[in-house]
Design a protein around this motif. Sequence first.
Motif, PDB file in Angstrom:
ATOM      1  N   ASP A 140       0.568   4.007  -2.811  1.00  0.00           N
ATOM      2  CA  ASP A 140      -0.481   5.033  -2.742  1.00  0.00           C
ATOM      3  C   ASP A 140      -0.117   6.133  -1.756  1.00  0.00           C
ATOM      4  N   ARG A 141       0.464   5.759  -0.610  1.00  0.00           N
ATOM      5  CA  ARG A 141       0.888   6.776   0.360  1.00  0.00           C
ATOM      6  C   ARG A 141       1.987   7.650  -0.225  1.00  0.00           C
TER       7      ARG A 141
ATOM      8  N   ASP B  37       8.794   3.868   3.238  1.00  0.00           N
ATOM      9  CA  ASP B  37       8.143   4.928   2.449  1.00  0.00           C
ATOM     10  C   ASP B  37       9.129   5.993   1.976  1.00  0.00           C
TER      11      ASP B  37
ATOM     12  N   SER C 163       5.798  -0.054   7.172  1.00  0.00           N
ATOM     13  CA  SER C 163       5.713   1.216   6.467  1.00  0.00           C
ATOM     14  C   SER C 163       7.015   2.003   6.514  1.00  0.00           C
TER      15      SER C 163
ATOM     16  N   ALA D 174       3.107  10.393   5.702  1.00  0.00           N
ATOM     17  CA  ALA D 174       1.690  10.729   5.728  1.00  0.00           C
ATOM     18  C   ALA D 174       1.293  11.253   4.349  1.00  0.00           C
ATOM     19  N   LEU D 175       0.013  11.344   4.092  1.00  0.00           N
ATOM     20  CA  LEU D 175      -0.441  11.774   2.772  1.00  0.00           C
ATOM     21  C   LEU D 175      -0.042  13.209   2.460  1.00  0.00           C
TER      22      LEU D 175
ATOM     23  N   GLU E  37       0.819  -1.214   0.000  1.00  0.00           N
ATOM     24  CA  GLU E  37       0.000   0.000   0.000  1.00  0.00           C
ATOM     25  C   GLU E  37       0.854   1.266   0.000  1.00  0.00           C
TER      26      GLU E  37
ATOM     27  N   GLU F 126       7.872   6.531   7.760  1.00  0.00           N
ATOM     28  CA  GLU F 126       6.565   6.388   7.101  1.00  0.00           C
ATOM     29  C   GLU F 126       6.082   7.767   6.674  1.00  0.00           C
TER      30      GLU F 126
END
Length: 504
Positions: A47-48, A82, A79, A111-112, A44, A109
């Motif tokens: 997408d992030r 990222d 995560s 965040a959006l 996933e 990680e």
Amino acid sequence: MVLARAWSVALFGVDGITVEIEADIGGGKPRTQIVGLPDAALNEAKDRVRAAVRNSGIQWPDQLVTLALSPAALPKGGSGYDLALATAVLVADRKIPPDAFADTVLLGELALDGRLRTVRGVLPCLLAARRAGLRRAIVPERALAEASLVSGLDVHGAATLSQVLAWARGDTEALARPGEAAVAQAAAPPDLVDVVGQPEARWALEVAAAGSHHILLLGPPGTGKTMLAKRLPGLLPPLPREHALEVTAIHSVAGDLAAESPLITVPPFIAPHHTTSVPALVGGGVGVAKPGAISKAHRGILFLDEAAEFHADRLEALRTALEEGEIRLARRDAVVHYPARFQLVLATNTCPCAPPREADCTCAPYARRRYLARLSGPLLDRVDLRVRMRPITAMSRAGDVTPECTATVRARVEEARARAACRWSPHGWQTNAEAPGPALRRDFSLPREVTALLDRGLNTGAVTARGADRCLRVAWTLADLAGAPAPTADHVATALEFRERRAA
């Protein structure tokens, strides 16, 4: 052709393996794919990462983006990749120069909106990166204090992806640097002076602290079993730097560290409830197992209050860890090894009804046997000291004599540990509990007249071979406390008496 690469770390237990992240852009319809055995959380990440890059003011490539994680056969999850994924894509898309990331490990990680969130296991990840020859690390700003514990790495902290991009373009002030390391001020442990009576139990606790021995406290409720156990950490010396990093790495993987002062310098005290599950006690989880209570107690104390209330499978799961000092957990994706060299303290009543006086017990004989049978023979054989607690008969202290405080007892414990460390350090051991039986019998053998009582116990079956080795360890601890160069027959007899105080 591979256009860009970045570095991150895959964590298995407290061991890390560096992961090379390769990015290729072009060659198909616009989409993003990750190959190299990613789990659901990592899959996933595309997408992030795409949202974080776009919200940081940079356009995501409108082509096929392929991200390969090597070694390809190594399962990877979480995560924490990222930041490295985003960096690899932007370098491949020529949005940032590649030189800054040639020998840099990236953790965090996204965040959006591009903020960088901390992840578990930063300390062991950076230790693995240093072993692999990487020279620089970029971590979330919140994890900067933890990352700074690793010497030999140039550590930077970032709060957002934009800061990392600005640093890559030449702004050397964009990233934070470690400040002065903060040392956590541990709360003062309870003092032994609060314990009324119980001279035998207090002495056994001192012996346990001096030699790092396992101990069982058995007796009626309200006699001070839990009070004594909670005062054991105050008798132990602070952790040396090497052990402190070991303990901190485990708690980092578990996600238990304080962000401001992450280094754990005092022996941990872990006390799980008797309803705890086997995975919570020994470790567990899907894919790759996480550390449990016995690993969190590494280099410290594991206290099982109301030990006979624990299910038998929980207690039996401790046996291998008590003997070997580590726990091996096999799961779907990997077999992980967590260190588990802890000091076990058991406290239990003598029967289910647990009256203040044992003479008032209303339990049937079979109920008493079934209750204490959860503390099996093989488990008790690994417990060095067994102590029966006395019922409290008067709240006033006899003769108005104040019991010894923790500081007084700790001074004797530190002297005894120093003698043991001087004796064992050439062999790689620090405490008497770590000395293996063959070395005690071969290299540090005692005269026959000293071990005569122990030999008689072996001949009659009163003590097992494992129990004899543990008696020798306790005898060396008693000698260290007495300042003697070697155990005497009285020390061996006292050590054997500690084992003969049966739980039934």
